[in-house]
Design a protein around this motif. Structure first.
Motif, PDB file in Angstrom:
ATOM      1  N   LEU A 229      16.432 -51.920 -57.739  1.00 44.03           N
ATOM      2  CA  LEU A 229      15.123 -51.642 -58.330  1.00 44.03           C
ATOM      3  C   LEU A 229      14.057 -52.585 -57.783  1.00 44.03           C
ATOM      4  O   LEU A 229      12.902 -52.192 -57.584  1.00 44.03           O
ATOM      5  CB  LEU A 229      15.208 -51.758 -59.850  1.00 44.03           C
ATOM      6  CG  LEU A 229      16.039 -50.677 -60.563  1.00 44.03           C
ATOM      7  CD1 LEU A 229      16.108 -50.957 -62.060  1.00 44.03           C
ATOM      8  CD2 LEU A 229      15.459 -49.292 -60.313  1.00 44.03           C
ATOM      9  N   THR A 230      14.436 -53.847 -57.537  1.00 42.58           N
ATOM     10  CA  THR A 230      13.485 -54.811 -56.970  1.00 42.58           C
ATOM     11  C   THR A 230      12.995 -54.363 -55.611  1.00 42.58           C
ATOM     12  O   THR A 230      11.786 -54.307 -55.336  1.00 42.58           O
ATOM     13  CB  THR A 230      14.134 -56.194 -56.862  1.00 42.58           C
ATOM     14  OG1 THR A 230      14.434 -56.682 -58.172  1.00 42.58           O
ATOM     15  CG2 THR A 230      13.212 -57.180 -56.155  1.00 42.58           C
ATOM     16  N   MET A 231      13.941 -54.024 -54.707  1.00 43.98           N
ATOM     17  CA  MET A 231      13.561 -53.628 -53.357  1.00 43.98           C
ATOM     18  C   MET A 231      12.831 -52.300 -53.359  1.00 43.98           C
ATOM     19  O   MET A 231      11.830 -52.117 -52.645  1.00 43.98           O
ATOM     20  CB  MET A 231      14.806 -53.551 -52.467  1.00 43.98           C
ATOM     21  CG  MET A 231      14.527 -53.111 -51.033  1.00 43.98           C
ATOM     22  SD  MET A 231      13.287 -54.129 -50.182  1.00 43.98           S
ATOM     23  CE  MET A 231      14.191 -55.662 -50.033  1.00 43.98           C
ATOM     24  N   ALA A 232      13.289 -51.339 -54.163  1.00 41.25           N
ATOM     25  CA  ALA A 232      12.642 -50.026 -54.193  1.00 41.25           C
ATOM     26  C   ALA A 232      11.206 -50.137 -54.698  1.00 41.25           C
ATOM     27  O   ALA A 232      10.284 -49.531 -54.127  1.00 41.25           O
ATOM     28  CB  ALA A 232      13.446 -49.065 -55.071  1.00 41.25           C
ATOM     29  N   THR A 233      11.003 -50.927 -55.760  1.00 42.69           N
ATOM     30  CA  THR A 233       9.653 -51.093 -56.303  1.00 42.69           C
ATOM     31  C   THR A 233       8.747 -51.825 -55.324  1.00 42.69           C
ATOM     32  O   THR A 233       7.608 -51.426 -55.077  1.00 42.69           O
ATOM     33  CB  THR A 233       9.702 -51.858 -57.634  1.00 42.69           C
ATOM     34  OG1 THR A 233      10.555 -51.180 -58.553  1.00 42.69           O
ATOM     35  CG2 THR A 233       8.313 -51.991 -58.234  1.00 42.69           C
ATOM     36  N   GLY A 234       9.268 -52.918 -54.752  1.00 40.23           N
ATOM     37  CA  GLY A 234       8.475 -53.699 -53.802  1.00 40.23           C
ATOM     38  C   GLY A 234       8.115 -52.905 -52.563  1.00 40.23           C
ATOM     39  O   GLY A 234       6.959 -52.929 -52.101  1.00 40.23           O
ATOM     40  N   PHE A 235       9.084 -52.189 -52.005  1.00 37.76           N
ATOM     41  CA  PHE A 235       8.828 -51.395 -50.806  1.00 37.76           C
ATOM     42  C   PHE A 235       7.799 -50.296 -51.088  1.00 37.76           C
ATOM     43  O   PHE A 235       6.902 -50.043 -50.270  1.00 37.76           O
ATOM     44  CB  PHE A 235      10.128 -50.786 -50.302  1.00 37.76           C
ATOM     45  CG  PHE A 235       9.934 -49.819 -49.164  1.00 37.76           C
ATOM     46  CD1 PHE A 235       9.515 -50.261 -47.919  1.00 37.76           C
ATOM     47  CD2 PHE A 235      10.169 -48.462 -49.342  1.00 37.76           C
ATOM     48  CE1 PHE A 235       9.334 -49.363 -46.869  1.00 37.76           C
ATOM     49  CE2 PHE A 235       9.984 -47.568 -48.301  1.00 37.76           C
ATOM     50  CZ  PHE A 235       9.572 -48.022 -47.062  1.00 37.76           C
ATOM     51  N   THR A 236       7.916 -49.643 -52.234  1.00 33.56           N
ATOM     52  CA  THR A 236       6.960 -48.588 -52.590  1.00 33.56           C
ATOM     53  C   THR A 236       5.545 -49.144 -52.710  1.00 33.56           C
ATOM     54  O   THR A 236       4.577 -48.541 -52.219  1.00 33.56           O
ATOM     55  CB  THR A 236       7.375 -47.921 -53.906  1.00 33.56           C
ATOM     56  OG1 THR A 236       8.692 -47.380 -53.782  1.00 33.56           O
ATOM     57  CG2 THR A 236       6.406 -46.805 -54.275  1.00 33.56           C
TER      58      THR A 236
ATOM     59  N   LEU B 117      12.566 -52.597 -43.906  1.00 29.12           N
ATOM     60  CA  LEU B 117      12.600 -52.564 -45.365  1.00 29.12           C
ATOM     61  C   LEU B 117      13.424 -51.382 -45.871  1.00 29.12           C
ATOM     62  O   LEU B 117      14.145 -51.507 -46.867  1.00 29.12           O
ATOM     63  CB  LEU B 117      11.176 -52.492 -45.920  1.00 29.12           C
ATOM     64  CG  LEU B 117      10.319 -53.745 -45.789  1.00 29.12           C
ATOM     65  CD1 LEU B 117       8.946 -53.522 -46.439  1.00 29.12           C
ATOM     66  CD2 LEU B 117      10.990 -54.961 -46.416  1.00 29.12           C
ATOM     67  N   CYS B 118      13.316 -50.245 -45.185  1.00 25.37           N
ATOM     68  CA  CYS B 118      14.135 -49.089 -45.564  1.00 25.37           C
ATOM     69  C   CYS B 118      15.615 -49.386 -45.409  1.00 25.37           C
ATOM     70  O   CYS B 118      16.443 -48.956 -46.232  1.00 25.37           O
ATOM     71  CB  CYS B 118      13.764 -47.881 -44.709  1.00 25.37           C
ATOM     72  SG  CYS B 118      12.264 -47.027 -45.226  1.00 25.37           S
ATOM     73  N   ASP B 119      15.963 -50.132 -44.376  1.00 22.37           N
ATOM     74  CA  ASP B 119      17.358 -50.515 -44.163  1.00 22.37           C
ATOM     75  C   ASP B 119      17.860 -51.394 -45.307  1.00 22.37           C
ATOM     76  O   ASP B 119      18.961 -51.184 -45.842  1.00 22.37           O
ATOM     77  CB  ASP B 119      17.489 -51.251 -42.830  1.00 22.37           C
ATOM     78  CG  ASP B 119      18.914 -51.253 -42.311  1.00 22.37           C
ATOM     79  OD1 ASP B 119      19.784 -50.655 -42.972  1.00 22.37           O
ATOM     80  OD2 ASP B 119      19.158 -51.841 -41.246  1.00 22.37           O
ATOM     81  N   LEU B 120      17.058 -52.385 -45.694  1.00 19.85           N
ATOM     82  CA  LEU B 120      17.431 -53.242 -46.817  1.00 19.85           C
ATOM     83  C   LEU B 120      17.556 -52.439 -48.107  1.00 19.85           C
ATOM     84  O   LEU B 120      18.521 -52.609 -48.872  1.00 19.85           O
ATOM     85  CB  LEU B 120      16.385 -54.352 -47.000  1.00 19.85           C
ATOM     86  CG  LEU B 120      16.284 -55.402 -45.900  1.00 19.85           C
ATOM     87  CD1 LEU B 120      15.122 -56.350 -46.189  1.00 19.85           C
ATOM     88  CD2 LEU B 120      17.583 -56.196 -45.786  1.00 19.85           C
ATOM     89  N   ALA B 121      16.590 -51.555 -48.344  1.00 25.97           N
ATOM     90  CA  ALA B 121      16.631 -50.732 -49.559  1.00 25.97           C
ATOM     91  C   ALA B 121      17.844 -49.813 -49.551  1.00 25.97           C
ATOM     92  O   ALA B 121      18.471 -49.587 -50.598  1.00 25.97           O
ATOM     93  CB  ALA B 121      15.340 -49.918 -49.676  1.00 25.97           C
ATOM     94  N   GLY B 122      18.206 -49.292 -48.380  1.00 30.12           N
ATOM     95  CA  GLY B 122      19.375 -48.427 -48.285  1.00 30.12           C
ATOM     96  C   GLY B 122      20.664 -49.157 -48.613  1.00 30.12           C
ATOM     97  O   GLY B 122      21.536 -48.615 -49.309  1.00 30.12           O
ATOM     98  N   CYS B 123      20.802 -50.385 -48.131  1.00 31.16           N
ATOM     99  CA  CYS B 123      21.988 -51.185 -48.449  1.00 31.16           C
ATOM    100  C   CYS B 123      22.087 -51.451 -49.947  1.00 31.16           C
ATOM    101  O   CYS B 123      23.169 -51.315 -50.546  1.00 31.16           O
ATOM    102  CB  CYS B 123      21.943 -52.510 -47.689  1.00 31.16           C
ATOM    103  SG  CYS B 123      22.216 -52.376 -45.913  1.00 31.16           S
ATOM    104  N   LEU B 124      20.979 -51.829 -50.557  1.00 27.02           N
ATOM    105  CA  LEU B 124      20.988 -52.119 -51.992  1.00 27.02           C
ATOM    106  C   LEU B 124      21.238 -50.854 -52.808  1.00 27.02           C
ATOM    107  O   LEU B 124      21.949 -50.883 -53.822  1.00 27.02           O
ATOM    108  CB  LEU B 124      19.656 -52.757 -52.390  1.00 27.02           C
ATOM    109  CG  LEU B 124      19.429 -54.168 -51.844  1.00 27.02           C
ATOM    110  CD1 LEU B 124      17.984 -54.596 -52.043  1.00 27.02           C
ATOM    111  CD2 LEU B 124      20.363 -55.162 -52.510  1.00 27.02           C
ATOM    112  N   ALA B 125      20.661 -49.728 -52.368  1.00 24.92           N
ATOM    113  CA  ALA B 125      20.891 -48.467 -53.073  1.00 24.92           C
ATOM    114  C   ALA B 125      22.359 -48.054 -52.991  1.00 24.92           C
ATOM    115  O   ALA B 125      22.948 -47.587 -53.969  1.00 24.92           O
ATOM    116  CB  ALA B 125      20.000 -47.368 -52.490  1.00 24.92           C
ATOM    117  N   ALA B 126      22.964 -48.253 -51.810  1.00 24.00           N
ATOM    118  CA  ALA B 126      24.366 -47.879 -51.637  1.00 24.00           C
ATOM    119  C   ALA B 126      25.288 -48.756 -52.483  1.00 24.00           C
ATOM    120  O   ALA B 126      26.246 -48.259 -53.091  1.00 24.00           O
ATOM    121  CB  ALA B 126      24.750 -47.985 -50.161  1.00 24.00           C
TER     122      ALA B 126
END
Length: 234
Positions: free
Chosen positions: A175-182, A130-139
């Motif tokens: 924002l979707t991935m960051a919120t969901g992962f958190t 999940l961190c990997d997915l969030a990192g791609c979306l953040a980048a």
């Protein structure tokens, strides 16, 4: 004393193409490395028919994990392609942000192999994925903000509506991935023994993604309607 001359426009265009080609090569290598995770089981000489699924189940799980990662990487490549078609120039900041994005793409083979180690009592590999997915979306969001908001001269002129909609898409995706992962991480932290709450938390990311999908559809429709109203009557 020598003076460093600015590269000609043709050279700048060639250098920008090298940046994009390098990114494409990284995507291709990452996908190729992921498929190496799939391994067929060693079968004994005589296998009863009722044991086939038991023997091939690990390979099936590996294939499904590969398919999911392939879809994610392919989706990130498409989004990167949509972003790059607006580029007309580059600078050092854009290069650094691209390398940050490619770092998480290169990390996919590791996070995919780690995901296969996830079980009910060891969820760290799942959080790495999940961190990997969030990192791609953040980048991607970081690059789009840098190009469209902070340095608009890096992008081709015009196409304001398309740029804004693409920027909003990247923002909502992050924002979707960051919120969901958190929320998933907090659920495991607050309710480590409650599997029902943990399973419900998994649904938050697709629910938020669906909500933001329709939100973007409405925003796109309203934006296009506003653009049509502002156009002069012929």
């Amino acid at each position: 004393m020598s003076v460093i001359k600015e590269p000609k426009p043709f050279h700048r265009e060639l250098e920008l193409e090298r940046l994009i080609f390098f990114s494409d090569a990284v995507f291709a290598i990452a996908i190729t490395l992921i498929v190496l995770q799939i391994k067929l089981p060693d079968l004994p000489e005589k296998v009863p028919a009722d044991r086939y699924w038991e023997l091939f189940k690990p390979a099936a799980i590996q294939f499904l994990t590969f398919a999911a990662s392939f879809v994610f990487i392919g989706n990130f490549w498409v989004r990167h392609l949509q972003l790059c078609r607006f580029l007309q120039n580059y600078n050092e900041g854009l290069i650094h942000r691209h390398l940050f994005f490619l770092f998480f793409i290169v990390l996919f083979p590791f996070s995919t192999s780690a995901l296969l180690q996830t079980n009910a009592h060891y969820m760290l590999p799942f959080f790495i994925y999940l961190c990997d997915l969030a990192g791609c979306l953040a980048a991607l969001f970081w690059i789009s903000y840098y190009v469209f908001q902070k340095n608009p001269d890096l992008a081709v002129p015009g196409h304001h509506t398309e740029k804004e909609l693409l920027y909003q898409r990247f923002k909502y995706g992050f924002l979707t991935m960051a919120t969901g992962f958190t929320c998933i991480a907090m659920t495991y932290f607050l309710y480590p023994e409650n599997t029902a709450y943990q399973r419900i938390s998994y649904m938050l990311i697709p629910a938020l993604a669906l909500f933001n999908y329709f939100r973007l559809k409405i925003k796109k429709r309203n934006t296009l309607r506003l653009v049509h109203k502002m156009e002069p009557n012929h």
